[in-house]
Scaffold this active site. Structure first.
Site, mmCIF file in Angstrom:
data_model
loop_
_atom_site.group_PDB
_atom_site.id
_atom_site.type_symbol
_atom_site.label_atom_id
_atom_site.label_comp_id
_atom_site.label_asym_id
_atom_site.label_seq_id
_atom_site.Cartn_x
_atom_site.Cartn_y
_atom_site.Cartn_z
ATOM 1 N N LYS A 173 0.873 -1.053 -0.090
ATOM 2 C CA LYS A 173 0.346 -0.009 0.013
ATOM 3 C C LYS A 173 1.117 1.041 -0.102
ATOM 4 O O LYS A 173 1.627 1.279 0.877
ATOM 5 C CB LYS A 173 -0.972 0.036 1.334
ATOM 6 C CG LYS A 173 -1.918 1.276 0.713
ATOM 7 C CD LYS A 173 -2.797 1.566 2.568
ATOM 8 C CE LYS A 173 -2.911 2.842 2.871
ATOM 9 N NZ LYS A 173 -3.015 3.136 4.158
ATOM 10 N N ASN A 229 -8.064 1.324 10.757
ATOM 11 C CA ASN A 229 -7.275 1.816 11.449
ATOM 12 C C ASN A 229 -7.886 1.951 13.167
ATOM 13 O O ASN A 229 -8.734 1.834 13.966
ATOM 14 C CB ASN A 229 -5.681 2.057 11.379
ATOM 15 C CG ASN A 229 -4.889 1.141 12.553
ATOM 16 O OD1 ASN A 229 -3.542 1.442 12.259
ATOM 17 N ND2 ASN A 229 -5.468 0.713 13.531
ATOM 18 N N THR A 230 -7.422 3.596 12.816
ATOM 19 C CA THR A 230 -8.182 4.159 14.575
ATOM 20 C C THR A 230 -9.811 4.072 14.816
ATOM 21 O O THR A 230 -9.452 3.459 15.526
ATOM 22 C CB THR A 230 -7.527 5.805 13.727
ATOM 23 O OG1 THR A 230 -6.504 5.944 13.380
ATOM 24 C CG2 THR A 230 -7.679 6.249 15.020
ATOM 25 N N GLY A 250 -8.192 9.459 9.976
ATOM 26 C CA GLY A 250 -7.872 9.726 11.668
ATOM 27 C C GLY A 250 -8.449 10.596 12.290
ATOM 28 O O GLY A 250 -8.856 10.649 13.592
#
Length: 259
Positions: free
Chosen positions: A102, A211-212, A163
């Site tokens: 990625k 993710n976050t 995020g």
């Protein structure tokens, strides 16, 4: 009704789960592994510059997530120019033999918005070197088409800044990217909760990366499970085809034949 046969293909390999999860920001590798299991993800992203995948004297992610069962996707998080991204992914290939990667090249620390000029440079060189490049990019259909034409195996527009948890800010642009693409399109960055993931899938995305949203939830394992279900329900809703939106009420029961 089961949706088990609804697989998607990435770089020649089929996957059942359309949720890709990151491995950063958890309190330890044990929590990371439990969250990945709860999410049902078959692909995990690994920030090569931040997560230990090569030093056996320290705790290693591969001891908790088996690379033979989970596809590792090294990423270039923290890279702000093409050359640092290239160095990072070359090291990743040396460390783990990974060629599916990625690419993300960021513009500045404040916005973490993609620097598309440097992204084009890095993508072109990585493809020449035999990498299979999934690419984080702006929500720009023209840029996305250029990346696909260069040979990237997946296009990954941001839903909102990394995020931020703001959700899908530009569904119109992402929809245009999906309509023109011949490779998978996955929303990458900005998802905050389960409804955001469903929105991405209802647009027709092939998957969602996050993710976050999971790692910083009050209960990461419950959120991982919620995201799994949200991606599945959003996909089903897209396949079902939503009813048309109307300006006025339309009674559920026919008015003819009323007593």
């Amino acid at each position: 009704m089961s949706n088990a046969n609804d697989v998607w293909k990435l770089a020649g390999k089929e996957y059942s789960s359309r949720l890709i999860v990151g491995t950063g920001k958890y309190k330890d590798f044990e929590e990371t592994a439990k969250a990945v299991e709860a999410s049902g993800a078959e692909i995990v992203t690994v920030a090569v510059r931040r997560v230990n995948v090569s030093d056996p004297t320290q705790p290693m992610l591969v001891d908790y997530l088996d690379p033979k069962k989970i596809t590792y996707l090294p990423n270039t998080a923290g890279c702000f120019d093409a050359q640092s991204a290239l160095r990072t992914l070359r090291l990743a290939r040396e460390a783990g033999g990974w060629d599916l990667v990625k690419l993300e090249v960021l513009g500045d620390q404040k916005t973490l918005y993609p620097n598309m000029q440097e992204t084009f440079v890095a993508a072109e060189e990585l493809i020449k070197e035999g990498f299979k490049v999934m690419v984080y990019c702006s929500d720009d259909p023209i840029a996305a088409k250029k990346l696909e034409d260069m040979g990237c195996v997946a296009i990954m527009p941001l839903g909102a800044p990394i995020g931020s948890g703001l959700g899908i800010q530009n569904p119109v642009q992402i929809r245009l990217m999906i309509e023109q693409a011949n490779v998978p399109v996955l929303v990458d960055a900005g998802v905050g909760t389960a409804s955001d993931a469903s929105v991405a899938m209802e647009l027709g995305c092939d998957g969602v990366l996050m993710n976050t949203a999971i790692a910083e939830a009050k209960d990461p394992l419950k959120m991982a499970r919620a995201m799994k279900l949200a991606v599945e329900s959003g996909r089903l809703a897209y396949q079902a085809g939503r009813m048309p939106m109307k300006k006025y009420a339309d009674p559920s029961s026919p008015l003819s034949g009323l007593i």
